[in-house]
Write a protein that holds these residues in place. Structure first.
Motif, PDB file in Angstrom:
ATOM      1  N   ALA A  60       0.928  -1.245   0.037  1.00  0.00           N
ATOM      2  CA  ALA A  60      -0.016   0.062  -0.171  1.00  0.00           C
ATOM      3  C   ALA A  60       0.732   1.318   0.079  1.00  0.00           C
ATOM      4  O   ALA A  60       0.209   2.318  -0.008  1.00  0.00           O
ATOM      5  N   VAL A  72       3.536  -2.609  -8.082  1.00  0.00           N
ATOM      6  CA  VAL A  72       2.045  -2.788  -8.357  1.00  0.00           C
ATOM      7  C   VAL A  72       1.868  -2.674  -9.688  1.00  0.00           C
ATOM      8  O   VAL A  72       2.042  -1.544 -10.261  1.00  0.00           O
ATOM      9  N   ARG A  81      -0.576   4.396  -5.670  1.00  0.00           N
ATOM     10  CA  ARG A  81      -1.401   4.998  -4.644  1.00  0.00           C
ATOM     11  C   ARG A  81      -1.828   6.353  -5.177  1.00  0.00           C
ATOM     12  O   ARG A  81      -3.097   6.704  -4.944  1.00  0.00           O
ATOM     13  N   LEU A  86      -5.223   1.631  -5.369  1.00  0.00           N
ATOM     14  CA  LEU A  86      -5.318   0.703  -4.004  1.00  0.00           C
ATOM     15  C   LEU A  86      -6.219   1.052  -3.383  1.00  0.00           C
ATOM     16  O   LEU A  86      -6.673   2.217  -2.918  1.00  0.00           O
TER      17      LEU A  86
END
Length: 260
Positions: A60, A72, A81, A86
Motif C-alpha cells: 500500500a 504494483v 497509490r 489501491l
C-alpha cells in the motif's frame, strides 16, 4: 520491475523491513517474495507478529523495504497509490460518526489527491446496495451493527474503483455467523468487480474459503513459509466447509502453520 509479467498485479521480491525500537532494530520481514496475479483472490495467514499487516503496508506504500522491492502493475506502489489503484480495508471500520453511511463512502472522493478524477469512480449509492445496505444509506454508524459498518468500509474502499483491494483482518472482530455471511458477500462482490484482493486473516477456514491461494507466513523474522493452492470452484457456499476437499486443504494449511 520493467519485465513484470502482464498477468501479475503485485510482485514482492526479497523484501526486508526493519523497525527501530528502544531495544534495537527488529526485522519484521526478511527476504519475502510473492507474486499475486491480476484479478486473483489471495489470502495471507500466519501467527501473530509474522508481518502479515506489514506486508500489506508495503504493497500500500505505507512502508518501504530496506532491501528488496515491491511493484504494483510493474510500477512502484507510490505510483499506484497516487493513481488511486489501491483500496485498503482495516479491521476497524473507522467511519466518521457524524457522517451518514453514504457520506462516509463519498469521503475518498472529497479528500486527498484529485488523480481519481482521471479515472471513473463508482456511484456511492450503488456500492451501498452492492454490499447489502440498500435502504440504510442515511443511517449513521452508531445505528449500524458491526457487520454493517464493515460493509460501509468496503464500499468506501471501492468507490475509486481500485484495481487492488487490501484487507487487513476486516472481519476479525465479528461473531462467527456474521463473519461467514460477509465471507459469502465479499466473494459475490469480488465476482462482480473483478479486482485483485489480498486478504489477511488468522482463521484457517476463512483463508481457505475465500482464497484461490493461501500464503502461509512464519515469524521471527516474518517470511513466506509456503503457498497452498485452493482448487475449489466458485461460487462457494457456506456448507463447503463440511466437504472433504475443503477439510483436506484446511488440514494442509494447519500443518504448514504448525511447522512454520
Amino acid at each position: 520491475m520493467d519485465n513484470q509479467d502482464a498477468d501479475t498485479a503485485i510482485e514482492v521480491a526479497n523484501a526486508t523491513v526493519r523497525f527501530a525500537t528502544d531495544q534495537g532494530d527488529i526485522t519484521a520481514l526478511k527476504d519475502v517474495s510473492a507474486k499475486i496475479g491480476v484479478g486473483q483472490f489471495a489470502t495471507i495467514i500466519g501467527p501473530s507478529g509474522c508481518g502479515k499487516s506489514t506486508l500489506l503496508r508495503l504493497i500500500a506504500d505505507l512502508l518501504e523495504p530496506v532491501f528488496g522491492s515491491v511493484s504494483v502493475f510493474g510500477a512502484p506502489p507510490s505510483q499506484a497509490r497516487r493513481a488511486r489503484q489501491l483500496g485498503f480495508v482495516f479491521q476497524d471500520a473507522a467511519l466518521l460518526p457524524w457522517r451518514t453511511a453514504i457520506k462516509n463512502v463519498e469521503l475518498p472522493l472529497e479528500v486527498g489527491g484529485r488523480t481519481s478524477r482521471d479515472r471513473p469512480t463508482r456511484d456511492p449509492a450503488e456500492l451501498l446496495d452492492l454490499v447489502g445496505l440498500a435502504g440504510r444509506h442515511q443511517a449513521y454508524p452508531q445505528e449500524l451493527s458491526g457487520g454493517m459498518r464493515q460493509r460501509v468500509s468496503i464500499a468506501r474502499a471501492l468507490v475509486t474503483q481500485p484495481q487492488v483491494l487490501l484487507m487487513d483482518e476486516p472481519f476479525g472482530a465479528l461473531d462467527a455467523i456474521t463473519r461467514n455471511r460477509l465471507n459469502v458477500e465479499l466473494l459475490n462482490i469480488w465476482a462482480e468487480i473483478g479486482t485483485t484482493i489480498v486478504f489477511v486473516t488468522h482463521s484457517i477456514d476463512e483463508a481457505v474459503f475465500l482464497g484461490q491461494r493461501v500464503i502461509v507466513m512464519s515469524a521471527n523474522p516474518g517470511r513466506v513459509h509456503t503457498e497452498i493452492d485452493v482448487p475449489i470452484e466458485y461460487p462457494r457456499a457456506p456448507d463447503l466447509r463440511e466437504e472433504p476437499g475443503f477439510v483436506a486443504i484446511a488440514a494442509q494449511v494447519r500443518k504448514a502453520l504448525e511447522s512454520a
